[in-house]
Design a protein around this motif. Sequence first.
Motif, mmCIF file in Angstrom:
data_model
loop_
_atom_site.group_PDB
_atom_site.id
_atom_site.type_symbol
_atom_site.label_atom_id
_atom_site.label_comp_id
_atom_site.label_asym_id
_atom_site.label_seq_id
_atom_site.Cartn_x
_atom_site.Cartn_y
_atom_site.Cartn_z
ATOM 1 N N GLY A 1 27.181 15.154 -24.757
ATOM 2 C CA GLY A 1 28.544 15.244 -24.255
ATOM 3 C C GLY A 1 29.207 13.891 -24.084
ATOM 4 O O GLY A 1 30.433 13.768 -24.103
ATOM 5 N N ASN A 2 28.378 12.850 -23.923
ATOM 6 C CA ASN A 2 28.917 11.497 -23.768
ATOM 7 C C ASN A 2 29.526 10.962 -25.062
ATOM 8 O O ASN A 2 30.316 10.026 -25.026
ATOM 9 N N LEU A 3 29.152 11.542 -26.175
ATOM 10 C CA LEU A 3 29.713 11.082 -27.449
ATOM 11 C C LEU A 3 31.217 11.319 -27.529
ATOM 12 O O LEU A 3 31.898 10.715 -28.344
ATOM 13 N N TRP A 4 31.736 12.189 -26.667
ATOM 14 C CA TRP A 4 33.181 12.422 -26.603
ATOM 15 C C TRP A 4 33.908 11.123 -26.243
ATOM 16 O O TRP A 4 35.083 10.949 -26.579
ATOM 17 N N LEU A 5 33.218 10.200 -25.587
ATOM 18 C CA LEU A 5 33.834 8.920 -25.211
ATOM 19 C C LEU A 5 34.241 8.098 -26.435
ATOM 20 O O LEU A 5 35.114 7.238 -26.341
ATOM 21 N N ILE A 6 33.632 8.361 -27.565
ATOM 22 C CA ILE A 6 34.021 7.677 -28.798
ATOM 23 C C ILE A 6 35.432 8.109 -29.198
ATOM 24 O O ILE A 6 36.230 7.300 -29.658
ATOM 25 N N SER B 1 33.680 12.046 -20.517
ATOM 26 C CA SER B 1 32.819 12.749 -21.461
ATOM 27 C C SER B 1 33.199 14.230 -21.482
ATOM 28 O O SER B 1 34.029 14.689 -20.693
ATOM 29 N N LEU B 2 32.573 14.960 -22.382
ATOM 30 C CA LEU B 2 32.833 16.393 -22.475
ATOM 31 C C LEU B 2 32.512 17.088 -21.149
ATOM 32 O O LEU B 2 33.301 17.894 -20.661
ATOM 33 N N GLN B 3 31.375 16.751 -20.556
ATOM 34 C CA GLN B 3 31.009 17.383 -19.286
ATOM 35 C C GLN B 3 31.936 16.959 -18.145
ATOM 36 O O GLN B 3 32.171 17.733 -17.215
ATOM 37 N N ASP B 4 32.472 15.760 -18.203
ATOM 38 C CA ASP B 4 33.458 15.324 -17.206
ATOM 39 C C ASP B 4 34.711 16.193 -17.297
ATOM 40 O O ASP B 4 35.230 16.669 -16.292
ATOM 41 N N LYS B 5 35.207 16.372 -18.516
ATOM 42 C CA LYS B 5 36.422 17.167 -18.724
ATOM 43 C C LYS B 5 36.209 18.615 -18.305
ATOM 44 O O LYS B 5 37.089 19.224 -17.701
ATOM 45 N N MET B 6 35.039 19.173 -18.622
ATOM 46 C CA MET B 6 34.775 20.585 -18.329
ATOM 47 C C MET B 6 34.638 20.852 -16.832
ATOM 48 O O MET B 6 34.857 21.975 -16.390
ATOM 49 N N THR B 7 34.259 19.841 -16.062
ATOM 50 C CA THR B 7 33.999 20.047 -14.628
ATOM 51 C C THR B 7 34.928 19.251 -13.726
ATOM 52 O O THR B 7 34.722 19.211 -12.511
#
Length: 166
Positions: A131-136, A144-150
């Motif tokens: 999920g951290n790859l979303w930072l790219i 990150s993806l998990q940050d956005k989702m929660t």
Amino acid sequence: MPIFDYTQFPRAGLLRRLASGVYDLLLAIAVYMVAGALGFAIFAIFAAMGLVDMSGSEHLIEVQQSSLLYSGLIYLWNLLWVAYFFVYFWNKSGQTLGMKAWRLRLQNTDGTLISKTTAIKRLVPTLLGLGNLWLIIDRTNKQSLQDKMTNTEVVLLSLAANRGRL
């Protein structure tokens, strides 16, 4: 001990998160191994009590490996303990040991600690740090993806704010 406004810390970047993830991966492997040893010990106790059918096998490991049910239960047991490791530390202090080493803190966007429910929701997209790859893609918001989702964030603490935590 000084009180810090955790909303004022900058969000952490990809490299620091990945470095923290390497530390936590090593800890997760250790938790998985200890849970596996305990799980197999419980399995052996059940076998000694006659609750596990040996099916003519000489060794207990053969029984476990040849049974989808027994293998699945033991692996699930191990993974639940690894999940508990992350949920516990994220909820208790916002930091796992790897995050502490890299001065990272997981928090709600208002600076408060996340709930156990939020921590559980973060587990799947956090899997192996993918999920951290979303930072790219999202370099400006550093979520990150998990940050956005929660609706959470991982921030970089100052040395003073990181001291004595955990």
